[in-house]
Design an enzyme around this catalytic site. Structure first.
Site, PDB file in Angstrom:
ATOM      1  N   HIS A  32       0.728  -1.291  -0.178  1.00  0.00           N
ATOM      2  CA  HIS A  32      -0.079  -0.029  -0.101  1.00  0.00           C
ATOM      3  C   HIS A  32       0.763   1.300   0.106  1.00  0.00           C
ATOM      4  CE1 HIS A  32      -3.610   2.237   0.217  1.00  0.00           C
ATOM      5  NE2 HIS A  32      -4.290   1.375   0.907  1.00  0.00           N
ATOM      6  N   SER A  33       1.976   1.273   0.350  1.00  0.00           N
ATOM      7  CA  SER A  33       2.817   2.546   0.650  1.00  0.00           C
ATOM      8  C   SER A  33       3.161   3.183  -0.431  1.00  0.00           C
ATOM      9  CB  SER A  33       4.000   2.424   1.568  1.00  0.00           C
ATOM     10  OG  SER A  33       4.870   1.344   0.943  1.00  0.00           O
TER      11      SER A  33
END
Length: 630
Positions: free
Chosen positions: A358-359
């Site tokens: 996700h980052s």
């Protein structure tokens, strides 16, 4: 908040068909750019909200969560913080100074702060806690039935090659700035995140992870994992040229053939398991492994690869409550590399999906990419006459590990097995109505679902709860998300006459958040400007009060990834006693996932799904009786 959920765009970014509006819907105030990054120079910067406005919105968000006495007490602390000579004014000035500093780098005040605090400093395992999953619709030709365990099929190879080909084409178009820039009616969207999909990896480190990425994405290989064996597989020509599907299929078949013929003693250890570990543990293991040249070379090949393809030699059950779990965590987290931004997963029967870290970017960005590929299935080979019919052979990446690392792998297996056993996740494909019906009732589809969750939680537990809904801030340069606190005073009232007020309240908060005027990111920014002495002072009582952390203890974490026609997904609940709910609203139905943790005796995803379904039925009947014009 750490471990942010799967993120969505504002409902205003969707047209009547539920799809994202693109450049043709640009406001007349903007010129129509054709290059992917053509609108970047005219995008406004993310604003720093006014202190008084944040204070007022914050107070209001606490009303349904606190008693009158508690609310009065915390309101005094908020007022003290924001008063003319209060600490808040000092911190606000520091934020403006930070914004000026970050502007020199082409960033906003929030960019690096959110990346670090929201993601890279998050230390518990990212699998199920941070990573999101998405299941693709079946191939137009369907799936193969009754495939024996341990089998790789021609159909699996064919679909895999098609997905790889489509993604490579998209990556090349990003490099050439040939992807049309996105926009909503209010103007263009920032395309910054699209730079961080291909050739991107998260690197475990202490005390904070890092991200490596390349834009333009110049790598000519992907990583392919089969039976835990990792290969660097060339997929582009010497000058980045795309190649025929048959060439890609041949590359994948070489991987399968070589692994199947390997003697057991030559199989490499399943180091990918470590990507499911606690980040501190994995960071130390990786640091030690990288001191050995063989391992350093393997890490370099994985980290720089455009993306990862996981070929599973099994098929998950047809039951939707079970099949999606393979995309979320695989079989005991084997045959995966959870640090890669994009992992395409294809089972032996042809079922496919994605697991995303996700980052580097919010899930809606790669989702849009994948959907552009899925719309083309079955992929047609337009390069059959290409001069490049052969590529260098795949390279089997090697590991050199000690007995200590071997024990760490065994510990990682034990830990991830416990985590997977704790994961409770079910799907609801609701087909009684969709956005068409909701709009006939003159109700925002996104607001409809948010109120359904609020009422369902209240019926299940007899109380309201802190609720996270993601809102896109991509109308601003390098914008990502802000929180919509969907639990409001209005949402706690279930009379029909007040239903519209509750929807309006949620929509107003969505609009404010999308315009950069939410509460949570601003308060985070202010808190991060404090010195330790200031943080311990009475002036910082706003952050010391239990309501600050309690109001963002997201017992309901939700995200809208509409329309869900081509794919649907989910993420893990972000607190031990909470639920994670991803939903996609199509014209004639709603697809959603609901997750929880088995270790919490008070949560049950199956039971909550039943309550949500009942509320949706009820909303539909009320709308039919009172809101839809006959």
């Amino acid at each position: 908040m750490v471990g942010a959920p799967l993120l969505s765009v504002s409902r205003r970014a969707f047209n009547s068909s539920g799809r994202l509006n693109v450049k043709n819907s640009l406001s007349s105030n903007y010129s129509t750019a054709t290059k992917t990054f053509g609108n970047q120079s005219i995008l406004p910067r993310l604003p720093i909200p006014e202190l008084d406005a944040t204070a007022a919105r914050y107070k209001r968000s606490l009303l349904p969560l606190l008693s009158a006495a508690e609310h009065a007490q915390v309101s005094q602390k908020i007022d003290r913080f924001v008063k003319k000579d209060g600490l808040g004014q000092t911190l606000q000035a520091r934020m403006h100074a930070l914004d000026e500093q970050e502007a020199k780098l082409g960033l906003s005040w929030l960019d690096r702060l959110w990346l670090n605090r929201g993601y890279l400093e998050y230390r518990i395992p990212t699998v199920l806690n941070v990573n999101w999953w998405s299941q693709f619709r079946d191939h137009p030709d369907g799936l193969i039935s009754q495939v024996p365990e341990g089998t790789i099929t021609d159909f699996q190879i064919s679909r895999s090659a098609g997905l790889v080909s489509g993604l490579l084409d998209y990556s090349n178009k990003i490099n050439d700035e040939a992807i049309p820039p996105e926009a909503s009616r209010s103007g263009p969207f920032c395309m910054h995140q699209i730079r961080h999909m291909f050739g991107t990896s998260r690197i475990a480190a202490n005390p904070r992870d890092t991200i490596v990425t390349s834009c333009p994405a110049t790598a000519k290989h992907i990583t392919v994992i089969y039976k835990d064996q990792i290969f660097a597989v060339p997929v582009l020509g010497p000058n980045g040229e795309t190649v025929p599907l048959k060439t890609l299929e041949n590359q994948l078949r070489q991987v399968v053939s070589r692994v199947d013929q390997l003697p057991k003693e030559q199989l490499q250890p399943p180091v990918g398991l470590m990507t499911s570990e606690h980040r501190d543990t994995w960071g130390e293991v990786r640091k030690e492994l990288e001191t050995i040249p063989t391992n350093a070379s393997t890490f370099s090949a994985i980290d720089s690869s455009l993306f990862t393809l996981c070929l599973d030699n099994y098929s998950s059950p047809d039951d939707k409550d079970l099949s999606h779990r393979n995309l979320a965590h695989g079989k005991g987290a084997h045959n995966r590399w959870f640090d890669k931004a994009l992992q395409i997963i294809v089972e032996s029967n042809g079922r496919a999906g994605i697991n995303g870290e996700h980052s580097p970017c919010d899930a809606v960005v790669p989702q849009r990419t994948v959907e552009s590929v899925l719309m083309q299935e079955p992929i047609v080979d337009n390069l059959a006459t290409s001069n490049i019919s052969q590529l260098p052979a795949p390279t089997h990446l090697q590991w050199s590990i000690s007995s200590k690392t071997d024990q760490q792998l065994k510990a990682a297996q034990e830990n991830v097995d416990k985590l997977i056993a704790d994961y409770d996740s079910v799907l609801l494909h609701y087909d009684a109505y969709g956005s068409d019906f909701m709009k006939k009732a003159k109700v925002s589809p996104d607001g409809w679902l948010q109120m359904a969750y609020q009422l369902a939680y209240y019926r299940q537990y007899g109380k309201p709860c802190p609720t996270y809904e993601s809102a896109s801030t991509r109308k601003f340069l390098t914008g990502r998300t802000e929180t919509v606190r969907s639990c409001s005073v209005e949402s706690m009232k279930d009379k029909l006459a007040l239903f519209g007020n509750a929807i309006a309240s949620q929509s107003e908060y969505m609009k404010a958040s999308s315009n950069g005027h939410g509460v949570d990111r601003h308060l985070l920014g202010l808190r991060c400007q404090m010195t330790p002495e200031e943080a311990a002072s009475e002036e910082a009582a706003i952050f010391q009060d239990p309501s600050y952390w309690g109001s963002q203890y997201w017992l309901l974490s939700t995200s809208n990834t509409s329309p869900g026609d081509l794919s649907w997904g989910g993420f893990g609940a972000v607190v031990p006693e909470g639920y994670g709910a991803n939903y996609a609203i199509a014209k004639q139905g709603v697809k959603m996932s609901i997750s929880a943790w088995n270790s919490c005796a008070d949560t049950d995803a199956t039971s909550f799904r039943k309550t949500v379904r009942g509320v949706l039925d009820e909303f539909g009947q009320v709308a039919e009786d009172y809101l839809v014009q006959k």
